[in-house]
Motif scaffolding. Structure first.
Motif, mmCIF file in Angstrom:
data_model
loop_
_atom_site.group_PDB
_atom_site.id
_atom_site.type_symbol
_atom_site.label_atom_id
_atom_site.label_comp_id
_atom_site.label_asym_id
_atom_site.label_seq_id
_atom_site.Cartn_x
_atom_site.Cartn_y
_atom_site.Cartn_z
ATOM 1 N N SER A 147 0.937 -0.761 0.121
ATOM 2 C CA SER A 147 -0.057 0.153 -0.096
ATOM 3 C C SER A 147 0.853 1.379 -0.031
ATOM 4 O O SER A 147 0.433 2.600 -0.527
ATOM 5 N N ASP A 148 2.262 1.287 0.683
ATOM 6 C CA ASP A 148 2.954 2.532 0.884
ATOM 7 C C ASP A 148 3.676 2.872 -0.673
ATOM 8 O O ASP A 148 4.503 3.504 -0.985
ATOM 9 N N LYS A 150 5.800 3.783 -3.682
ATOM 10 C CA LYS A 150 5.741 4.767 -4.795
ATOM 11 C C LYS A 150 6.036 3.841 -6.049
ATOM 12 O O LYS A 150 7.636 4.164 -6.233
ATOM 13 N N LYS A 163 -4.907 3.734 -7.709
ATOM 14 C CA LYS A 163 -4.876 4.850 -6.502
ATOM 15 C C LYS A 163 -3.978 3.747 -6.042
ATOM 16 O O LYS A 163 -2.687 3.358 -6.440
ATOM 17 N N GLU A 164 -3.264 4.477 -4.504
ATOM 18 C CA GLU A 164 -2.369 3.789 -3.160
ATOM 19 C C GLU A 164 -1.532 2.804 -3.976
ATOM 20 O O GLU A 164 -2.792 1.587 -3.174
#
Length: 540
Positions: A147-148, A150, A163-164
């Motif tokens: 989820s984090d 990048k 989305k993330e």
């Protein structure tokens, strides 16, 4: 007149309907599509979910052949036993299905996410799409990262972050029948992801009380320093704790999600190794240890979503006698009093095959004396007191033996014990009962463990005497070498028996091999007996 007018109106209406139908284009059929979901879990394992059109009774879903080295396992809800087939440039998983428009396949891959240490980022590289036998009108893909995450580079360019941690895209300009598919390439950073390589798991089950210890040895292959590990335990566990080699570790257990979060004593950096052990007690009703009709059915527990290179299982039986098991144990050791430890080794374990690696063990209950232990302790205390009084009034001079003499006597005692076990072992061969599977199975494991135990003690004492008494060096070296050769010969016999018990060789071939090996076994024991005889001469 009115009837004629109605007929004219009906003809006009039908004519208009036909004209409108002729000029209106037919509704386009929904294009046949294929879908793929790629999910990266928190320890670097990659799950691939494919949904493809069913093609008759057999549907083939293929991958580039170079990905075969990364394949962990696969499963399909439509087929309990999909078939794996290798070709020159691809490998295929063939799903048998007779109903439905689509076929679904889940495959697990490892090492398709790699760590770029120079740029401190992860790199996902794998085939973008499944290779099919028939073309489809549209292909869609979803990629689920931590989820984090990048992303810094995404290819092909029709995939984008929605989305993330979630990327997706679709296209109609792709041919899924091409044998060289496009590559899915994503570079990203994440603090939640660690590439974890679990090299060993040592599991210990205490039966029948249900206490379990799971020891993990692992290596951090990529990501930031590893400071916490999460385990998902079976339902309704109790007595939960975590330890390492130095003692208890800080841990938190969340019953609703069955998650045990363990904080490591120190951070494990990339390339470094670590270890942790977790302890818990299974509830009476659980799917991992079941008992009925004097049989245990034990399934390995894998509380972490990754693969294991070696999974060892030790079953500690209390107040029971071992009868048989499937698979056969690789070792049986008696742990006194009234306990037996059986060891099993599985070469590979993953989230799919863990539930299929079941041990079925048959046992026989034994009468236990532990209910009478309080009375035995009282009797022992009285006996010690009486012996002390007797010693005070009946002192006799004793001859003090030197440390070397005591060690020599211990060697003779251990050699006598080993000889007794050897004689019991050879009687299995000479009596012909070594071919009786039910009879020989528990006995040969016990004798093998006994010979190894006494042999190890003999080697240890002999090594000490070689250091402390140079004049005994040659004798001790001869004794130690002969006991090693005897242990090796017994181990080779056990390998033959294990293959016979497992059904790998037939009875006739087994009997011939045992007859040939019996001569080698007697020769090895003869060398040991000669060394022991010389030892006896020295101790007189």
């Amino acid at each position: 007149m009115n009837g004629l007018r109605g007929l004219k109106l009906l003809i006009i209406a039908l004519t208009m309907i036909l004209v409108i139908s002729a000029i209106t284009p037919p509704a386009q059929a929904q294009p046949i599509s294929a879908k793929r979901i790629v999910e990266v879990n928190q320890y670097g394992l990659v799950y691939v979910y494919d949904e493809v059109p069913r093609t008759g009774g057999l549907t083939k879903i293929s991958f580039p052949r170079e990905m075969l080295a990364n394949l962990v396992n696969y499963r399909s809800p439509e087929d309990p036993n999909p078939e794996l087939k290798e070709d020159r440039d691809v490998f295929s998983i063939i799903v048998h299905s007779r109903s439905g428009d689509f076929v679904h396949l889940v495959t697990i891959f490892r090492d398709v996410v790699r760590w770029d240490a120079m740029n401190a980022r992860f790199m996902l590289r794998m085939s973008l799409n499944p290779i099919l036998d028939e073309k489809v009108g549209e292909f869609s893909i979803i990629v689920k990262l931590p989820s984090d995450a990048k992303p810094s580079r995404i290819s092909p360019n029709y995939i984008s972050e929605k989305k993330e941690g979630i990327l997706s895209g679709n296209t109609s300009r792709i041919d899924l029948t091409e044998r060289r598919p496009q590559t899915l390439s994503i570079d990203f950073t994440s603090d939640k992801l660690n590439l974890l390589d679990i090299t060993d798991v040592d599991a210990e089950y205490s039966l029948p009380d249900g206490f379990v210890k799971l020891g993990f040895r692992f290596r951090n292959v990529g990501g930031k320093g590893l400071s916490r590990i999460s385990f998902k335990l079976p339902e309704n566990c109790s007595d939960i704790r975590a330890e390492d080699q130095l003692g208890k570790l800080l841990s938190s257990y969340y019953p609703k999600v069955r998650s045990l979060d363990v904080t490591l004593r120190q951070q494990v950096g990339v390339g470094e190794r670590g270890s942790v052990s977790i302890y818990f007690k299974l509830p009476a009703d659980n799917p991992y240890v079941k008992v009925s009709d004097n049989k245990f059915r034990v399934s390995p527990i894998l509380p972490i979503n990754t693969t294991v290179r070696r999974y060892g299982v030790k079953l500690l039986l209390r107040s029971m006698e071992f009868v048989s098991s499937d698979p056969e144990p690789v070792e049986l050791v008696r742990v006194y009093p009234e306990s037996i430890k059986l060891t099993y080794i599985f070469d590979h374990m993953d989230p799919f095959n863990a539930e299929n690696s079941t041990i079925i063990l048959e046992y026989k209950p034994l009468f236990s004396i532990f209910g009478f232990m309080p009375y035995i302790w009282v009797g022992a205390i009285l006996a010690v007191a009486l012996a002390a009084v007797t010693c005070i009034y009946l002192k006799r001079p004793r001859i003090a033996l030197s440390k070397v003499d005591l060690s020599m006597r211990r060697l003779v005692e251990e050699a006598d014990s080993l000889t007794a076990s050897y004689q019991d072992l050879t009687s299995l061969i000479t009596s012909g009962r070594i071919v009786e599977k039910g009879y020989v199975r528990p006995r040969i494991l016990d004798l093998r463990a006994s010979i190894r135990r006494h042999g190890d003690k003999i080697s240890a004492i002999a090594s000490d005497l070689m250091k402390s008494s140079p004049e005994l060096r040659d004798l001790m070296a001869s004794l130690r070498n002969s006991v090693r050769r005897l242990e090796q010969s017994v181990e080779e016999l056990w390998v033959m028996v294990h293959r016979y018990l497992s059904g790998r060789i037939g009875r006739s071939a087994f009997e011939k091999r045992v007859d040939r090996h019996y001569k080698l076994l007697k020769r090895a024991y003869g060398e040991f007996a000669d060394a022991v005889e010389e030892l006896r001469e020295r101790t007189k």
